[in-house]
Design a protein around this motif. Structure first.
Motif, PDB file in Angstrom:
ATOM      1  N   PRO A  13     -12.087  94.401 -69.699  1.00  0.00           N
ATOM      2  CA  PRO A  13     -11.137  94.108 -70.770  1.00  0.00           C
ATOM      3  C   PRO A  13     -10.458  95.345 -71.342  1.00  0.00           C
ATOM      4  O   PRO A  13      -9.280  95.293 -71.717  1.00  0.00           O
ATOM      5  CB  PRO A  13     -11.992  93.405 -71.824  1.00  0.00           C
ATOM      6  CG  PRO A  13     -13.400  93.795 -71.511  1.00  0.00           C
ATOM      7  CD  PRO A  13     -13.456  93.980 -70.036  1.00  0.00           C
ATOM      8  N   LEU A  44      -5.142  86.168 -70.878  1.00  0.00           N
ATOM      9  CA  LEU A  44      -6.376  85.389 -70.703  1.00  0.00           C
ATOM     10  C   LEU A  44      -6.066  83.949 -70.314  1.00  0.00           C
ATOM     11  O   LEU A  44      -6.786  83.348 -69.514  1.00  0.00           O
ATOM     12  CB  LEU A  44      -7.198  85.397 -71.996  1.00  0.00           C
ATOM     13  CG  LEU A  44      -7.897  86.702 -72.376  1.00  0.00           C
ATOM     14  CD1 LEU A  44      -8.953  86.444 -73.437  1.00  0.00           C
ATOM     15  CD2 LEU A  44      -8.546  87.370 -71.173  1.00  0.00           C
ATOM     16  N   MET A  47      -5.374  83.977 -66.665  1.00  0.00           N
ATOM     17  CA  MET A  47      -6.599  84.193 -65.911  1.00  0.00           C
ATOM     18  C   MET A  47      -7.469  82.938 -65.905  1.00  0.00           C
ATOM     19  O   MET A  47      -8.144  82.646 -64.921  1.00  0.00           O
ATOM     20  CB  MET A  47      -7.359  85.380 -66.510  1.00  0.00           C
ATOM     21  CG  MET A  47      -6.634  86.716 -66.331  1.00  0.00           C
ATOM     22  SD  MET A  47      -7.265  88.037 -67.409  1.00  0.00           S
ATOM     23  CE  MET A  47      -8.865  88.304 -66.673  1.00  0.00           C
ATOM     24  N   ARG A  48      -7.441  82.187 -67.010  1.00  0.00           N
ATOM     25  CA  ARG A  48      -8.218  80.942 -67.070  1.00  0.00           C
ATOM     26  C   ARG A  48      -7.636  79.912 -66.109  1.00  0.00           C
ATOM     27  O   ARG A  48      -8.367  79.215 -65.403  1.00  0.00           O
ATOM     28  CB  ARG A  48      -8.216  80.394 -68.495  1.00  0.00           C
ATOM     29  CG  ARG A  48      -8.967  79.072 -68.632  1.00  0.00           C
ATOM     30  CD  ARG A  48      -8.907  78.575 -70.073  1.00  0.00           C
ATOM     31  NE  ARG A  48      -7.542  78.413 -70.520  1.00  0.00           N
ATOM     32  CZ  ARG A  48      -6.780  77.356 -70.248  1.00  0.00           C
ATOM     33  NH1 ARG A  48      -7.269  76.366 -69.515  1.00  0.00           N
ATOM     34  NH2 ARG A  48      -5.542  77.280 -70.683  1.00  0.00           N
ATOM     35  N   GLU A  54     -15.988  85.811 -64.230  1.00  0.00           N
ATOM     36  CA  GLU A  54     -16.341  86.921 -65.112  1.00  0.00           C
ATOM     37  C   GLU A  54     -15.332  87.094 -66.243  1.00  0.00           C
ATOM     38  O   GLU A  54     -14.889  88.198 -66.547  1.00  0.00           O
ATOM     39  CB  GLU A  54     -16.463  88.216 -64.316  1.00  0.00           C
ATOM     40  CG  GLU A  54     -17.499  88.140 -63.194  1.00  0.00           C
ATOM     41  CD  GLU A  54     -17.540  89.396 -62.354  1.00  0.00           C
ATOM     42  OE1 GLU A  54     -16.750  90.306 -62.628  1.00  0.00           O
ATOM     43  OE2 GLU A  54     -18.348  89.445 -61.435  1.00  0.00           O
ATOM     44  N   LEU A  55     -14.947  85.997 -66.891  1.00  0.00           N
ATOM     45  CA  LEU A  55     -14.016  86.078 -68.019  1.00  0.00           C
ATOM     46  C   LEU A  55     -14.733  86.257 -69.349  1.00  0.00           C
ATOM     47  O   LEU A  55     -14.081  86.482 -70.365  1.00  0.00           O
ATOM     48  CB  LEU A  55     -13.154  84.806 -68.080  1.00  0.00           C
ATOM     49  CG  LEU A  55     -11.988  84.716 -67.104  1.00  0.00           C
ATOM     50  CD1 LEU A  55     -11.225  83.420 -67.329  1.00  0.00           C
ATOM     51  CD2 LEU A  55     -11.051  85.897 -67.263  1.00  0.00           C
ATOM     52  N   SER A  56     -16.070  86.153 -69.358  1.00  0.00           N
ATOM     53  CA  SER A  56     -16.791  86.168 -70.626  1.00  0.00           C
ATOM     54  C   SER A  56     -16.566  87.461 -71.396  1.00  0.00           C
ATOM     55  O   SER A  56     -16.359  87.446 -72.607  1.00  0.00           O
ATOM     56  CB  SER A  56     -18.288  85.950 -70.376  1.00  0.00           C
ATOM     57  OG  SER A  56     -18.794  86.943 -69.499  1.00  0.00           O
ATOM     58  N   TYR A  58     -14.024  89.401 -71.269  1.00  0.00           N
ATOM     59  CA  TYR A  58     -12.658  89.413 -71.780  1.00  0.00           C
ATOM     60  C   TYR A  58     -12.564  88.582 -73.062  1.00  0.00           C
ATOM     61  O   TYR A  58     -11.838  88.924 -73.995  1.00  0.00           O
ATOM     62  CB  TYR A  58     -11.686  88.860 -70.732  1.00  0.00           C
ATOM     63  CG  TYR A  58     -11.483  89.777 -69.548  1.00  0.00           C
ATOM     64  CD1 TYR A  58     -10.429  90.673 -69.510  1.00  0.00           C
ATOM     65  CD2 TYR A  58     -12.340  89.741 -68.453  1.00  0.00           C
ATOM     66  CE1 TYR A  58     -10.230  91.513 -68.428  1.00  0.00           C
ATOM     67  CE2 TYR A  58     -12.162  90.586 -67.367  1.00  0.00           C
ATOM     68  CZ  TYR A  58     -11.101  91.465 -67.360  1.00  0.00           C
ATOM     69  OH  TYR A  58     -10.912  92.313 -66.287  1.00  0.00           O
TER      70      TYR A  58
END
Length: 249
Positions: A13, A44, A47-48, A54-56, A58
């Motif tokens: 991030p 975000l 990206m979603r 592995e977005l957590s 961010y």
């Protein structure tokens, strides 16, 4: 769709924050939190939609940005007395900790680049005679300097989603259409052929539902990875152009 992508450009991030600060030409010591937070959250969303893993981490930083933005909106009353049971730690500027993290991260990032350049330079020295590798074909180094990264493409993808959302009709017929990444890659190459070797980035997303748009985006990334195409931008915030990669590039 079970196609999963792991991109080395997503280093974390803080890397995305530095990208946005450079892209928006923001002074890192005087960050406009409202603008930076809005741009970060837009990335975000894209990206979603792309279902990247592995977005957590961010999302954790997104919460931090919102918290800092909220603190800056609160009025400051000098000399105000608070309840003894509540411990308030007043900071001169809520952004100080974030700025310190970004500066420290940038130092390590620049050091990592310097170490990689040293390693690349050292890799040119060998202690044994080179072997004959002609059977593997000639390796042609790329002479083109890429001026875009994955964050730029994700920003363009989010912009395209916003455009399509505004153009969407009030009612629609739902139909199931399945297309593979390979088929979409062939379709993109055919579009470039008909367009004389290039086309507008957004023209590739004129139709289709969200899954179809994601397949198109992933197909573009795969073609770029295979070095079949390039995506160029003449100036900051200009429209993107997709083109065949020439043999001399």
């Amino acid at each position: 769709m079970s196609y999963k992508v792991k991109l080395e450009a997503f280093e974390g991030p803080l890397d995305l924050l530095l990208h946005l600060i450079n892209r928006l030409e923001i002074d890192i010591y005087d960050i406009p939190m409202a603008e930076l937070t809005a741009q970060y959250i837009e990335h975000l969303h894209a990206m979603r939609v792309l279902q990247l893993d592995e977005l957590s981490e961010y999302l954790v930083l997104a919460a931090t940005l919102i918290e800092i933005k909220s603190k800056m909106l609160l009025p400051v009353h000098e000399g105000e007395e608070f309840d003894d049971e509540i411990d308030f730690e007043m900071e001169d500027d809520p952004r100080d900790e974030l700025v310190a993290r970004l500066i420290e991260y940038r130092k390590y990032k620049e050091a990592a680049i310097s170490l990689k350049e040293s390693a690349d330079e050292r890799s040119d020295h060998f202690t044994k005679s080179p072997e004959d590798l002609t059977e593997f074909g000639e390796v042609v180094p790329s002479g083109i300097e890429e001026n875009l990264n994955v964050f730029d493409l994700i920003g363009a993808f989010q912009k395209m989603l916003d455009r399509n959302r505004l153009k969407a009709p009030m009612t629609a017929n739902i139909t199931k259409m399945e297309i593979s990444i390979g088929e979409k890659m062939d379709a993109i190459m055919a579009i470039l052929e008909r367009g004389g070797g290039k086309c507008d980035f957004y023209a590739l997303f004129d139709e289709g539902d969200t899954p179809a748009l994601v397949v198109t985006f992933l197909s573009l990334l795969e073609l770029m990875k295979r070095r079949d195409i390039i995506v160029v931008q003449q100036g900051n915030f200009d429209e993107l152009t997709v083109a065949f990669r020439r043999e001399d590039e």
